[in-house]
Design a protein around this motif. Structure first.
Motif, mmCIF file in Angstrom:
data_model
loop_
_atom_site.group_PDB
_atom_site.id
_atom_site.type_symbol
_atom_site.label_atom_id
_atom_site.label_comp_id
_atom_site.label_asym_id
_atom_site.label_seq_id
_atom_site.Cartn_x
_atom_site.Cartn_y
_atom_site.Cartn_z
ATOM 1 N N ILE A 64 91.712 -14.187 79.068
ATOM 2 C CA ILE A 64 92.617 -13.111 78.655
ATOM 3 C C ILE A 64 93.765 -13.696 77.837
ATOM 4 O O ILE A 64 94.145 -13.157 76.786
ATOM 5 C CB ILE A 64 93.146 -12.334 79.875
ATOM 6 C CG1 ILE A 64 92.032 -11.494 80.492
ATOM 7 C CG2 ILE A 64 94.330 -11.445 79.477
ATOM 8 C CD1 ILE A 64 92.443 -10.768 81.755
ATOM 9 N N LEU A 65 94.314 -14.833 78.304
ATOM 10 C CA LEU A 65 95.379 -15.501 77.558
ATOM 11 C C LEU A 65 94.881 -15.950 76.187
ATOM 12 O O LEU A 65 95.585 -15.809 75.179
ATOM 13 C CB LEU A 65 95.902 -16.700 78.356
ATOM 14 C CG LEU A 65 97.024 -17.520 77.697
ATOM 15 C CD1 LEU A 65 98.210 -16.634 77.354
ATOM 16 C CD2 LEU A 65 97.465 -18.653 78.622
ATOM 17 N N ALA A 66 93.650 -16.476 76.130
ATOM 18 C CA ALA A 66 93.078 -16.898 74.853
ATOM 19 C C ALA A 66 92.978 -15.725 73.891
ATOM 20 O O ALA A 66 93.309 -15.837 72.698
ATOM 21 C CB ALA A 66 91.702 -17.518 75.080
ATOM 22 N N ALA A 67 92.526 -14.570 74.384
ATOM 23 C CA ALA A 67 92.395 -13.385 73.540
ATOM 24 C C ALA A 67 93.755 -12.962 72.972
ATOM 25 O O ALA A 67 93.861 -12.573 71.800
ATOM 26 C CB ALA A 67 91.771 -12.244 74.341
ATOM 27 N N LEU A 68 94.803 -13.062 73.783
ATOM 28 C CA LEU A 68 96.141 -12.694 73.316
ATOM 29 C C LEU A 68 96.651 -13.679 72.268
ATOM 30 O O LEU A 68 97.309 -13.280 71.295
ATOM 31 C CB LEU A 68 97.106 -12.633 74.506
ATOM 32 C CG LEU A 68 96.786 -11.547 75.549
ATOM 33 C CD1 LEU A 68 97.775 -11.622 76.707
ATOM 34 C CD2 LEU A 68 96.792 -10.160 74.927
ATOM 35 N N LEU A 69 96.353 -14.960 72.445
ATOM 36 C CA LEU A 69 96.776 -15.963 71.464
ATOM 37 C C LEU A 69 96.024 -15.792 70.143
ATOM 38 O O LEU A 69 96.592 -15.981 69.065
ATOM 39 C CB LEU A 69 96.566 -17.369 72.028
ATOM 40 C CG LEU A 69 97.480 -17.754 73.195
ATOM 41 C CD1 LEU A 69 97.094 -19.109 73.761
ATOM 42 C CD2 LEU A 69 98.937 -17.757 72.759
ATOM 43 N N PHE A 70 94.748 -15.438 70.217
ATOM 44 C CA PHE A 70 93.997 -15.130 69.000
ATOM 45 C C PHE A 70 94.647 -13.958 68.266
ATOM 46 O O PHE A 70 94.786 -13.979 67.033
ATOM 47 C CB PHE A 70 92.545 -14.785 69.337
ATOM 48 C CG PHE A 70 91.646 -15.973 69.471
ATOM 49 C CD1 PHE A 70 91.477 -16.866 68.423
ATOM 50 C CD2 PHE A 70 90.941 -16.208 70.646
ATOM 51 C CE1 PHE A 70 90.638 -17.966 68.535
ATOM 52 C CE2 PHE A 70 90.098 -17.300 70.776
ATOM 53 C CZ PHE A 70 89.950 -18.188 69.716
ATOM 54 N N THR A 232 94.366 0.396 64.730
ATOM 55 C CA THR A 232 95.626 0.337 65.475
ATOM 56 C C THR A 232 95.805 -1.040 66.107
ATOM 57 O O THR A 232 94.849 -1.815 66.232
ATOM 58 C CB THR A 232 95.648 1.396 66.591
ATOM 59 O OG1 THR A 232 94.612 1.094 67.540
ATOM 60 C CG2 THR A 232 95.427 2.793 66.013
ATOM 61 N N ASN A 233 97.034 -1.322 66.517
ATOM 62 C CA ASN A 233 97.308 -2.585 67.199
ATOM 63 C C ASN A 233 96.518 -2.693 68.493
ATOM 64 O O ASN A 233 96.029 -3.764 68.850
ATOM 65 C CB ASN A 233 98.808 -2.692 67.488
ATOM 66 C CG ASN A 233 99.185 -4.024 68.102
ATOM 67 O OD1 ASN A 233 99.036 -5.064 67.494
ATOM 68 N ND2 ASN A 233 99.686 -3.985 69.332
ATOM 69 N N LYS A 234 96.374 -1.569 69.199
ATOM 70 C CA LYS A 234 95.607 -1.548 70.444
ATOM 71 C C LYS A 234 94.153 -1.931 70.189
ATOM 72 O O LYS A 234 93.545 -2.693 70.956
ATOM 73 C CB LYS A 234 95.686 -0.157 71.072
ATOM 74 C CG LYS A 234 94.966 -0.029 72.403
ATOM 75 C CD LYS A 234 95.124 1.369 72.980
ATOM 76 C CE LYS A 234 94.389 1.510 74.307
ATOM 77 N NZ LYS A 234 94.522 2.878 74.866
ATOM 78 N N THR A 235 93.583 -1.422 69.090
ATOM 79 C CA THR A 235 92.199 -1.750 68.733
ATOM 80 C C THR A 235 92.073 -3.218 68.370
ATOM 81 O O THR A 235 91.103 -3.886 68.751
ATOM 82 C CB THR A 235 91.728 -0.881 67.556
ATOM 83 O OG1 THR A 235 91.816 0.493 67.932
ATOM 84 C CG2 THR A 235 90.289 -1.209 67.180
ATOM 85 N N PHE A 236 93.052 -3.729 67.642
ATOM 86 C CA PHE A 236 93.034 -5.130 67.205
ATOM 87 C C PHE A 236 93.060 -6.073 68.402
ATOM 88 O O PHE A 236 92.217 -6.972 68.525
ATOM 89 C CB PHE A 236 94.232 -5.385 66.297
ATOM 90 C CG PHE A 236 94.327 -6.794 65.774
ATOM 91 C CD1 PHE A 236 93.430 -7.269 64.843
ATOM 92 C CD2 PHE A 236 95.338 -7.638 66.222
ATOM 93 C CE1 PHE A 236 93.519 -8.574 64.356
ATOM 94 C CE2 PHE A 236 95.439 -8.936 65.737
ATOM 95 C CZ PHE A 236 94.523 -9.399 64.802
ATOM 96 N N VAL A 237 94.014 -5.866 69.307
ATOM 97 C CA VAL A 237 94.119 -6.723 70.487
ATOM 98 C C VAL A 237 92.919 -6.515 71.404
ATOM 99 O O VAL A 237 92.330 -7.476 71.925
ATOM 100 C CB VAL A 237 95.433 -6.449 71.254
ATOM 101 C CG1 VAL A 237 95.482 -7.275 72.540
ATOM 102 C CG2 VAL A 237 96.638 -6.764 70.383
ATOM 103 N N GLY A 238 92.517 -5.255 71.583
ATOM 104 C CA GLY A 238 91.380 -4.947 72.448
ATOM 105 C C GLY A 238 90.084 -5.578 71.970
ATOM 106 O O GLY A 238 89.249 -6.004 72.785
ATOM 107 N N SER A 239 89.910 -5.671 70.660
ATOM 108 C CA SER A 239 88.702 -6.294 70.104
ATOM 109 C C SER A 239 88.639 -7.773 70.452
ATOM 110 O O SER A 239 87.558 -8.325 70.673
ATOM 111 C CB SER A 239 88.660 -6.103 68.584
ATOM 112 O OG SER A 239 88.546 -4.736 68.249
ATOM 113 N N HIS A 240 89.797 -8.412 70.505
ATOM 114 C CA HIS A 240 89.821 -9.817 70.910
ATOM 115 C C HIS A 240 89.526 -9.967 72.396
ATOM 116 O O HIS A 240 88.798 -10.882 72.810
ATOM 117 C CB HIS A 240 91.177 -10.447 70.570
ATOM 118 C CG HIS A 240 91.352 -10.767 69.129
ATOM 119 N ND1 HIS A 240 92.039 -9.960 68.252
ATOM 120 C CD2 HIS A 240 90.889 -11.794 68.372
ATOM 121 C CE1 HIS A 240 92.014 -10.484 67.044
ATOM 122 N NE2 HIS A 240 91.324 -11.600 67.086
ATOM 123 N N VAL A 241 90.100 -9.084 73.207
ATOM 124 C CA VAL A 241 89.865 -9.163 74.654
ATOM 125 C C VAL A 241 88.384 -8.945 74.964
ATOM 126 O O VAL A 241 87.762 -9.716 75.698
ATOM 127 C CB VAL A 241 90.734 -8.137 75.403
ATOM 128 C CG1 VAL A 241 90.349 -8.091 76.886
ATOM 129 C CG2 VAL A 241 92.211 -8.469 75.256
#
Length: 457
Positions: A64-70, A232-241
């Motif tokens: 989860i931390l990795a996804a946020l850093l990406f 959206t920002n939510k989609t961008f972050v969610g795609s990484h997660v």
């Protein structure tokens, strides 16, 4: 400055071809790395000290931390449409950027060769099982030709290979987990009952899991530049997660199951010694071979090709061919078992945390989350320092020295010192230094401090 068109910003929405589903599939295909099996097994006995629940918790938190850093560093590519080699110019200068670019590209070139050799071995074993024919060299060169062809076709080709590969690989991995649980269920259950520890080994496990992404953290903009800007920002972050967490839990989990059951991390070795099922063996080998292609296309070929285009001015297709040939001369059949190769990768990795810190500090603190993109393509950037930004170089050198204090925690050890030093030097030295750039033409030309120049969208 003469720039390859592939390095120019991707501004048109129609050219941002990695929508959320395709982007997630790309990460699913890339995340299937054989080394992930080893990372999972390293956390539990006989290789580590955690129990099953602690290992699984470490997997979830680290990824989860990795996804946020990406998402954090990938925002540059998403917003501005630029690749890593251009992004680095803001913090390192147009000439200085070549140094961190090579630190990202050279290890990727070696991994390209290693993973191609692993894929060739898997294919060779399949044909040995089916026909009795074995020639790993034949499959290695065939493997290279296939990857050169697919990568030279461009990002659209890579996109569809990743989508197809992700589906097949994820199904294969889930089948492998089912096979291991049904065969070794009792042994795995015993691992869950040991005491384990939530102390230092737990946090070291998280560090190792996070460290496997240290190179990709740097060049994530190479991929996010194709992500739709209208998202959206939510989609961008969610795609990484969604793209990172599921596969990077499943793959190490396979290694955990193998270590818990028979004390081995490699699923191919486990299949050959403990499970006499030809169909299952062939399926697992095919999944592993396909995983080498999907990982190479994203993690090893793409960043290396961008660096080749930037430094040597090659075209995309020519870069793919040259990089493919050079990966053969890395002699993967030899270096993958050599201790000095591991040492080489470890030393290079010590630089990656500080580089990441400088990139983040430059974008969010120095430039307030908004680059003047046109300036990044001009040769007179940091002209007073001949195209280098000394603040970035000093920051990563000191950060890297801090990384060497504890190599087990190297990625974390260098981040904070590098970031703090970079921000301090930029504000106290570079910002007030005569780091001038030229504006205007002829007799109307004047010099303006780079960091004080009005930013334009």
């Amino acid at each position: 400055m003469n720039i390859n068109h592939n390095l120019l910003p991707i501004n048109l929405e129609k050219n941002r071809i990695l929508g959320p589903k395709a982007y997630i599939a790309m990460w699913w295909g890339d995340a299937i790395m054989v080394g992930s099996f080893m990372l999972g097994s390293s956390m539990i006995p006989p290789f580590g000290e955690l129990n099953l629940y602690q290992a699984f918790t470490a997997l979830i938190l680290a990824n989860i931390l990795a996804a946020l850093l990406f998402s954090l560093n990938g925002r540059v590519g998403w917003k501005h449409g630029i690749p890593m080699v251009i992004q680095l110019r803001s913090s390192f200068g147009p000439i200085g950027a070549k140094f961190p670019s090579l630190l990202r590209a050279v290890p990727a070139l070696f991994w390209y060769g290693v993973q191609s050799w692993l894929g060739a071995q898997a294919i060779d074993q399949i044909f040995l099982n089916l026909t009795g024919f074995s020639n790993v060299w034949l499959w290695f060169f065939a493997f290279q030709l296939l990857q050169i062809y697919l990568s030279a076709k461009g990002i659209k080709s890579i996109k569809w290979v990743e989508i197809f590969g992700a589906i097949i690989i994820m199904l294969g991995v889930m089948y492998l987990i089912f096979l291991f649980l049904s065969t070794f269920g009792l042994q795995v259950e015993e691992t869950a009952s040991i005491d384990g520890t939530w102390g230092i080994p737990f946090w070291l496990g998280m560090t190792v899991l996070l460290g496997q992404f240290s190179a990709l953290f740097i060049n994530v903009s190479d991929y996010t530049r194709y992500f739709p800007r209208k998202s959206t920002n939510k989609t961008f972050v969610g795609s990484h997660v969604i793209g990172i967490v599921p596969p990077m839990i499943l793959l190490p989990f396979v290694g955990i199951l193998g270590a818990a059951a028979v004390g081995m991390w490699n699923p191919v070795d486990i299949m050959s010694e403990y499970i006499s099922n030809v169909f299952a063996s062939i399926l697992v080998l095919f999944v592993i071979a396909l995983a080498q292609v999907t990982t190479n296309l994203v993690a090893n070929i793409t960043p290396t090709v961008f660096v080749a285009m930037d430094i040597f001015k090659f075209s995309w297709a020519k870069s793919c061919v040259i990089i493919g040939i050079l990966s053969i001369f890395t002699c993967p059949w030899w270096i993958m078992n050599a201790a000095y190769f591991t040492s080489f990768i470890t030393i290079v990795s010590a630089f990656l945390g500080p580089i990441f810190a400088v990139m983040i500090a430059d974008y969010y603190v120095i430039h307030k989350g908004d680059y003047n993109v046109s300036r990044l393509y001009e040769a007179d950037l940091f002209a007073a320092f001949k195209g280098w930004n000394p603040a970035a170089l000093i920051a990563i050198l000191i950060g890297t020295l801090c990384s060497f204090i504890n190599m087990d925690l190297s990625w974390f050890m260098g981040i904070i010192p590098a970031g703090v030093i970079y921000i301090s030097l930029m504000k106290l030295w570079i910002k007030n230094h005569e780091a001038y750039v030229y504006e205007g033409m002829g007799q109307h030309q004047k010099v303006v401090p780079y960091l004080k120049k009005k930013e334009q969208a």
